[in-house]
Design a protein around this motif. Structure first.
Motif, PDB file in Angstrom:
ATOM      1  N   ASP A   1      30.537  49.646 -31.310  1.00  0.00           N
ATOM      2  CA  ASP A   1      30.783  48.794 -30.125  1.00  0.00           C
ATOM      3  C   ASP A   1      29.868  47.579 -30.166  1.00  0.00           C
ATOM      4  N   SER A   2      28.616  47.818 -30.536  1.00  0.00           N
ATOM      5  CA  SER A   2      27.652  46.726 -30.568  1.00  0.00           C
ATOM      6  C   SER A   2      28.011  45.704 -31.659  1.00  0.00           C
TER       7      SER A   2
ATOM      8  N   ALA B   1      32.739  47.186 -40.840  1.00  0.00           N
ATOM      9  CA  ALA B   1      33.426  47.353 -42.134  1.00  0.00           C
ATOM     10  C   ALA B   1      33.335  48.802 -42.586  1.00  0.00           C
ATOM     11  N   ALA B   2      32.165  49.426 -42.376  1.00  0.00           N
ATOM     12  CA  ALA B   2      32.013  50.796 -42.890  1.00  0.00           C
ATOM     13  C   ALA B   2      30.832  51.533 -42.271  1.00  0.00           C
ATOM     14  N   LEU B   3      31.007  52.842 -42.220  1.00  0.00           N
ATOM     15  CA  LEU B   3      29.883  53.771 -42.026  1.00  0.00           C
ATOM     16  C   LEU B   3      29.502  54.211 -43.435  1.00  0.00           C
TER      17      LEU B   3
ATOM     18  N   VAL C   1      35.136  56.001 -36.754  1.00  0.00           N
ATOM     19  CA  VAL C   1      35.040  54.747 -37.519  1.00  0.00           C
ATOM     20  C   VAL C   1      36.438  54.299 -37.954  1.00  0.00           C
ATOM     21  N   ARG C   2      37.218  55.266 -38.407  1.00  0.00           N
ATOM     22  CA  ARG C   2      38.574  54.910 -38.859  1.00  0.00           C
ATOM     23  C   ARG C   2      39.430  54.445 -37.688  1.00  0.00           C
ATOM     24  N   ALA C   3      39.259  55.092 -36.543  1.00  0.00           N
ATOM     25  CA  ALA C   3      40.037  54.663 -35.363  1.00  0.00           C
ATOM     26  C   ALA C   3      39.684  53.221 -35.016  1.00  0.00           C
ATOM     27  N   GLY C   4      38.456  52.826 -35.328  1.00  0.00           N
ATOM     28  CA  GLY C   4      38.024  51.451 -35.057  1.00  0.00           C
ATOM     29  C   GLY C   4      38.314  50.504 -36.223  1.00  0.00           C
ATOM     30  N   GLY C   5      39.048  50.991 -37.231  1.00  0.00           N
ATOM     31  CA  GLY C   5      39.452  50.117 -38.341  1.00  0.00           C
ATOM     32  C   GLY C   5      38.437  50.008 -39.470  1.00  0.00           C
ATOM     33  N   GLY C   6      37.369  50.806 -39.442  1.00  0.00           N
ATOM     34  CA  GLY C   6      36.357  50.750 -40.505  1.00  0.00           C
ATOM     35  C   GLY C   6      36.621  51.791 -41.586  1.00  0.00           C
TER      36      GLY C   6
END
Ligand code: PLP
Length: 447
Positions: A210-211, A220-222, A248-253
């Motif tokens: 979020d930040s 971009a990635a975790l 992370v994937r739900a957020g497109g990363g």
């Protein structure tokens, strides 16, 4: 407040330790420092001159033998004859870059990729874990069109410019760039009643995302070391990582699994530590034990991601994937399979942890024993205050050296022993280690 430690500087020799050393050793240290300057780091208050190694043992110039509990690079054992032979035979026949065909590389690539779940079907060869993570970051940023990366607070992922930016435990004065966020290690000991590791870790990752979004970087990635080695070794509960990855994937990363430390069967139940978490990463980075000491590393990913990367940039690596590295890598995989090293890691790791738990029952300074397979940690805290006991950890490390055992530390405060012997470790070796640690604890606890 307890001071945080840099993982790369733990248990380092300091010039002030020289007074206690003999002239010969001081002379050798001086020659090292004269040529390699301020970047040179040596282990121990009294550095060791090593001359040879075999299996789980290392030998110094004075003829002392040490059980190597520190080094996860010689995964199949120091100087494994099969690996040494593969290396020397191939080096005597052909060694060149990957712009020629040589079947040993195809054999190796196919054998390596067969250890990964679909759709992880492509490999890019490099020479170091740092290079692999550098490429992983480039792929993630190109594919997502975003800049932000999330890592753990004491992560270490390597030494290139880009990778140092996501390695908080390696930084001295610099601060992290604005597009990097850190999350606390997934430490079950810090939870409040009713909390679960998976939720707490995933919530922290969500806040970081979020930040990054709020500041326009996007995520971009975790990127995590799947055993959280430099954070202090956190393997349990198996499966906890999948919730954070889903967020992370739900957020497109994307999710980058750094398997440089725990990969190649070390955690016992699976070849890759991400498999403990029942997930399939977008990118996996490999290194350290891949060549049992020969410098080789790699990136595993989905063909679609690599296609996208290759549309934007050429890739060439002078040494990565050369015939010698392929022959060595193949020998390593064969030894892991034929000597059943993964199941050995599971069996001996279990036995070792049981012995360590027994010690923890006798010594209140041991606040936790944790890990998976042959990747384990013993944590020290002051029994009353529960503060991390970095000093005791250092004492134990140096005293264990005197007992013929090499071991390192991990964690934000350097207050955990990091236990990762070669996978040919035996039950006898475990008994030897536990006996020596018991002796050291009885001495240190008296002080
Ligand atoms: C988790 C992790 N990733 C990457 C690296 C970098 O690997 P290398 O030193 O081969 O560049 C390291 C090195 O210690 C590591 O521990």
């Amino acid at each position: 407040m307890t001071e945080k430690k840099q993982i790369l500087g733990l248990n380092r020799f300091e010039k002030s330790d020289s007074a206690a050393l003999d002239d010969g050793l001081v002379n050798q240290i001086t020659r090292r420092q004269n040529t390699q300057g301020a970047s040179s780091v040596l282990f121990y208050q009294q550095p060791i001159e090593m001359v040879s190694a075999r299996g789980v043992w290392m030998y110094d110039a004075a003829g002392n033998r040490y059980l190597d509990m520190y080094n996860n690079v010689p995964g199949v054992g120091h100087c494994h004859p099969r690996v040494v032979e593969a290396m020397s035979v191939q080096a005597g026949m052909l060694n060149t870059n990957t712009r020629y065909l040589f079947p040993v590389l195809e054999r190796y690539s196919e054998t390596l990729l067969a250890t990964f779940p679909a759709p992880l079907a492509n490999v890019v060869f490099t020479c170091t874990g740092s290079e692999s993570n550098d490429i992983a970051l480039r792929i993630a940023r190109m594919v997502t069109g975003r800049q932000g990366i999330i890592v753990t607070e004491s992560a270490y992922h390597g030494n290139t410019t880009a990778v140092m930016e996501v390695s908080p435990s390696g930084l001295k004065r610099q601060s992290l760039p604005p597009y990097v966020r850190t999350v606390p290690a997934p430490d079950a000991n810090t939870l409040r009643p009713g909390q679960q590791v998976a939720e707490v870790f995933a919530d922290a990752v969500q806040s970081a995302m979020d930040s990054l979004n709020a500041e326009g970087f996007g995520c971009a990635a975790l990127l995590v070391d799947t055993i959280f080695s430099s954070d202090g070794v956190y393997a349990d509960p198996a499966g906890f990582l999948s919730l954070a990855v889903a967020r992370v994937r739900a957020g497109g990363g994307l999710f980058i699994a750094d398997e440089v430390q725990p990969g190649f069967g070390r955690t016992g139940t699976h070849y890759w530590c991400f498999q403990r978490h029942e997930l399939v990463p977008d990118i996996v980075t490999l290194g350290k034990p891949m060549g049992n000491g020969f410098p080789m590393a790699g990136v595993i990913t989905r063909p679609a991601l690599l296609d996208r990367f290759s549309q934007e940039t050429e890739y060439f690596n002078t040494f990565g994937g050369n015939p010698v590295s392929a022959a060595v890598g193949l020998a390593v995989l064969q030894v892991i399979r034929e000597e059943e090293l993964m199941s050995n890691a599971e069996r001996c790791g279990h036995y070792l942890r049981a012995g360590l738990h027994n010690l923890a029952n006798q010594y209140p300074a041991i606040s936790d024993v944790r890990g998976a397979g042959l990747f384990n940690a013993v944590e020290f805290r002051q029994p009353d205050s529960k503060k991390p006991d970095t000093k005791l950890t250092q004492q134990v490390i140096n005293e264990l050296k005197g007992e013929g055992i090499l071991i390192g530390a991990a964690g934000a405060y350097g207050n955990s022993l990091k236990i990762r012997p070669p996978l040919c470790f035996s039950i006898d070796n475990a008994d030897f280690f536990i006996d020596k640690l018991a002796r050291v604890m009885s001495r240190c606890a008296r002080r």
